[in-house]
Design a protein around this motif. Structure first.
Motif, PDB file in Angstrom:
ATOM      1  N   UNK A 243       0.719  -1.259   0.055  1.00 13.24           N
ATOM      2  CA  UNK A 243       0.156   0.007  -0.191  1.00 13.24           C
ATOM      3  C   UNK A 243       0.891   1.213  -0.033  1.00 13.24           C
ATOM      4  N   UNK A 244       0.310   2.249  -0.656  1.00 13.89           N
ATOM      5  CA  UNK A 244       1.358   3.450  -0.910  1.00 13.89           C
ATOM      6  C   UNK A 244       1.445   4.294   0.613  1.00 13.89           C
ATOM      7  N   UNK A 245       2.572   4.204   1.027  1.00 13.50           N
ATOM      8  CA  UNK A 245       3.014   4.732   2.371  1.00 13.50           C
ATOM      9  C   UNK A 245       3.684   6.281   2.072  1.00 13.50           C
ATOM     10  N   UNK A 246       3.721   6.655   1.005  1.00 20.84           N
ATOM     11  CA  UNK A 246       4.138   7.834   0.710  1.00 20.84           C
ATOM     12  C   UNK A 246       5.667   8.081   0.809  1.00 20.84           C
ATOM     13  N   UNK A 247       6.250   9.445   0.823  1.00 21.40           N
ATOM     14  CA  UNK A 247       7.450   9.644   0.686  1.00 21.40           C
ATOM     15  C   UNK A 247       8.261   9.526   2.055  1.00 21.40           C
ATOM     16  N   UNK A 248       9.570   9.733   2.067  1.00 20.93           N
ATOM     17  CA  UNK A 248      10.218   9.702   3.421  1.00 20.93           C
ATOM     18  C   UNK A 248      10.201   8.390   4.185  1.00 20.93           C
ATOM     19  N   UNK A 249       9.955   7.185   3.274  1.00 19.01           N
ATOM     20  CA  UNK A 249       9.698   6.329   4.321  1.00 19.01           C
ATOM     21  C   UNK A 249      10.488   5.692   5.333  1.00 19.01           C
ATOM     22  N   UNK A 250      11.803   5.867   5.023  1.00 21.25           N
ATOM     23  CA  UNK A 250      12.891   5.289   5.931  1.00 21.25           C
ATOM     24  C   UNK A 250      12.735   6.438   7.225  1.00 21.25           C
ATOM     25  N   UNK A 251      12.519   7.724   7.083  1.00 19.62           N
ATOM     26  CA  UNK A 251      12.293   8.640   8.300  1.00 19.62           C
ATOM     27  C   UNK A 251      11.206   8.295   9.125  1.00 19.62           C
ATOM     28  N   UNK A 252      10.070   8.089   8.194  1.00 22.66           N
ATOM     29  CA  UNK A 252       8.702   7.836   8.855  1.00 22.66           C
ATOM     30  C   UNK A 252       8.643   6.646   9.628  1.00 22.66           C
ATOM     31  N   UNK A 253       9.220   5.489   9.204  1.00 23.11           N
ATOM     32  CA  UNK A 253       9.571   4.386   9.862  1.00 23.11           C
ATOM     33  C   UNK A 253      10.250   4.460  11.047  1.00 23.11           C
ATOM     34  N   UNK A 254      11.387   5.107  11.045  1.00 18.58           N
ATOM     35  CA  UNK A 254      12.223   5.415  12.297  1.00 18.58           C
ATOM     36  C   UNK A 254      11.364   6.425  13.269  1.00 18.58           C
ATOM     37  N   UNK A 255      10.695   7.264  12.892  1.00 15.77           N
ATOM     38  CA  UNK A 255       9.787   8.119  13.753  1.00 15.77           C
ATOM     39  C   UNK A 255       8.870   6.999  14.337  1.00 15.77           C
ATOM     40  N   UNK A 256       8.256   6.300  13.625  1.00 24.11           N
ATOM     41  CA  UNK A 256       6.984   5.299  14.221  1.00 24.11           C
ATOM     42  C   UNK A 256       7.708   4.384  15.356  1.00 24.11           C
ATOM     43  N   UNK A 257       8.883   4.044  15.145  1.00 26.86           N
ATOM     44  CA  UNK A 257       9.514   3.135  15.681  1.00 26.86           C
ATOM     45  C   UNK A 257      10.118   3.797  17.302  1.00 26.86           C
ATOM     46  N   UNK A 258      10.067   5.070  17.513  1.00 25.51           N
ATOM     47  CA  UNK A 258      10.482   5.798  18.617  1.00 25.51           C
ATOM     48  C   UNK A 258       9.710   5.279  20.016  1.00 25.51           C
ATOM     49  N   UNK A 259       8.554   4.912  19.499  1.00 29.42           N
ATOM     50  CA  UNK A 259       7.474   4.497  20.887  1.00 29.42           C
ATOM     51  C   UNK A 259       8.206   3.310  21.610  1.00 29.42           C
ATOM     52  N   UNK A 260       8.616   2.304  20.616  1.00 28.71           N
ATOM     53  CA  UNK A 260       9.122   0.965  21.270  1.00 28.71           C
ATOM     54  C   UNK A 260      10.623   1.422  21.598  1.00 28.71           C
ATOM     55  N   UNK A 261      11.388   2.169  20.713  1.00 30.02           N
ATOM     56  CA  UNK A 261      12.867   2.384  21.123  1.00 30.02           C
ATOM     57  C   UNK A 261      13.002   3.141  22.411  1.00 30.02           C
ATOM     58  N   UNK A 262      11.965   4.278  22.791  1.00 25.61           N
ATOM     59  CA  UNK A 262      12.299   4.673  24.062  1.00 25.61           C
ATOM     60  C   UNK A 262      11.983   4.081  25.367  1.00 25.61           C
ATOM     61  N   UNK A 263      10.935   3.046  24.982  1.00 26.64           N
ATOM     62  CA  UNK A 263      10.524   2.007  26.165  1.00 26.64           C
ATOM     63  C   UNK A 263      11.718   1.150  26.306  1.00 26.64           C
ATOM     64  N   UNK A 264      12.330   0.687  25.341  1.00 28.70           N
ATOM     65  CA  UNK A 264      13.471  -0.244  25.482  1.00 28.70           C
ATOM     66  C   UNK A 264      14.723   0.472  26.151  1.00 28.70           C
ATOM     67  N   UNK A 265      15.065   1.708  25.653  1.00 26.42           N
ATOM     68  CA  UNK A 265      16.022   2.317  26.266  1.00 26.42           C
ATOM     69  C   UNK A 265      15.992   2.691  27.807  1.00 26.42           C
ATOM     70  N   UNK A 266      14.829   2.732  28.183  1.00 21.96           N
ATOM     71  CA  UNK A 266      14.422   3.177  29.568  1.00 21.96           C
ATOM     72  C   UNK A 266      14.801   1.937  30.570  1.00 21.96           C
ATOM     73  N   UNK A 267      14.840   0.660  29.904  1.00 16.40           N
ATOM     74  CA  UNK A 267      15.275  -0.562  30.609  1.00 16.40           C
ATOM     75  C   UNK A 267      16.578  -0.997  30.044  1.00 16.40           C
TER      76      UNK A 267
END
Length: 301
Positions: A243-267
């Motif tokens: 499905x079309x996910x638009x431009x800047x796919x790598x950046x948007x994916x890294x932004x979406x991953x921040x929720x999990x990344x922040x939680x992991x980094x806190x542990x």
């Protein structure tokens, strides 16, 4: 000895994840996997329902037996067939470039299937009916506030990290506004592969799956930038067939991953992944950049 006790008596811990609740067992003459839910007993019903929902669409095991209500002193559990293959993380240690590209193509195909399974709302699954309940209000900035004291950063680093998070939140908000099935732990330690054919045979450990962003699983795969050949192949398939996910796919994916990344980094310090997540968050704070030195998989060096 009842059925559960007989199965559990032969249990051998499986490597790959870090929960310590998954075991290789033998049940009715068949190799099987026993997953216990001592920490999250309600999740057994969700995982059983998800595996039945996606079987035939994704490489997941058959559910052989499930106890989704706590009975006596036994935990809730899920008993599934044991899929063939070895852990993808182990396979990639010796895989050549051709094999890594083939794996990347297959991962892209799995990501396309996941992002094509739509849901009407965002949130956590509950019960056998996969009822969706919101994670609650608040954005990435509030999520960072909840965890930032655990990072051990200086005031200057925190200020820099807040700017990264603000820009990432704007980027995520301007992306595709729809929800899909998110595995939420989409990386090599939760995938199986046939070492002879380099074909993916299993996507396992669904305990964090939810209805969420179509960028999230790709962001998980790209998190540490460990294999540009594999990542570039996966991105190509997602762009060309999904499905079309638009431009800047790598950046948007890294932004979406921040929720999990922040939680992991806190542990940090609990396991290699949480420690690596903390290191990545620290680099973001030091550089003021979402990429934080990770290679761009779209660029061939």
């Amino acid at each position: 000895m009842d059925g559960f006790e007989a199965i559990a008596a032969s249990a051998v811990p499986l490597t790959g994840g870090y929960g310590g609740e998954t075991f290789a067992v033998s049940a009715a003459g068949e190799d099987a996997v026993l997953k216990l839910y001592a920490r999250r007993p309600d999740r057994a019903a969700v995982d059983a329902a998800l595996l039945r929902l996606v079987r035939g669409l994704l490489p997941v095991p058959r559910v052989l037996d499930a106890q989704v209500d706590q009975v006596g002193g036994d935990p809730t559990y899920l008993l599934t067939e044991r899929l063939p293959g070895i852990n993808l993380q182990d396979f990639l240690e010796t895989a050549d470039e051709r094999q890594r590209e083939s794996i990347g193509v297959q991962l892209g195909e799995l990501l396309v299937r996941l992002s094509g399974m739509p849901f009407l709302s965002f949130g956590e699954f509950h019960g056998s009916e996969l009822r969706i309940e919101s994670f609650g209000s608040g954005g990435l900035a509030q999520w960072l506030n909840h965890h930032v004291e655990s990072f051990g950063l200086t005031r200057e680093q925190v200020d820099s990290l807040r700017k990264v998070i603000d820009r990432a939140e704007d980027l995520a908000d301007s992306g595709v506004d729809r929800f899909c099935l998110v595995h939420s732990d989409f990386n090599a330690k939760n995938l199986l592969v046939d070492p002879e054919t380099a074909r993916i045979t299993g996507l396992v450990d669904w305990e964090f799956a939810h209805a969420g962003s179509p960028y999230a699983d790709l962001g998980n795969l790209l998190r540490f930038g460990a294999d540009p050949v594999l990542e570039r192949a996966a991105l190509r398939v997602v762009r060309e067939t999904g499905p079309d996910l638009g431009d800047r796919l790598v950046e948007r994916s890294r932004a979406a991953d921040l929720w999990a990344l922040i939680d992991l980094a806190a542990r940090t310090g609990q396991n290699p992944v949480t420690t690596a997540a903390h290191s990545l968050i620290t680099r973001m704070a030091d550089t003021g950049d979402l990429a934080a030195g990770r290679p761009d998989p779209d660029v061939v060096h």
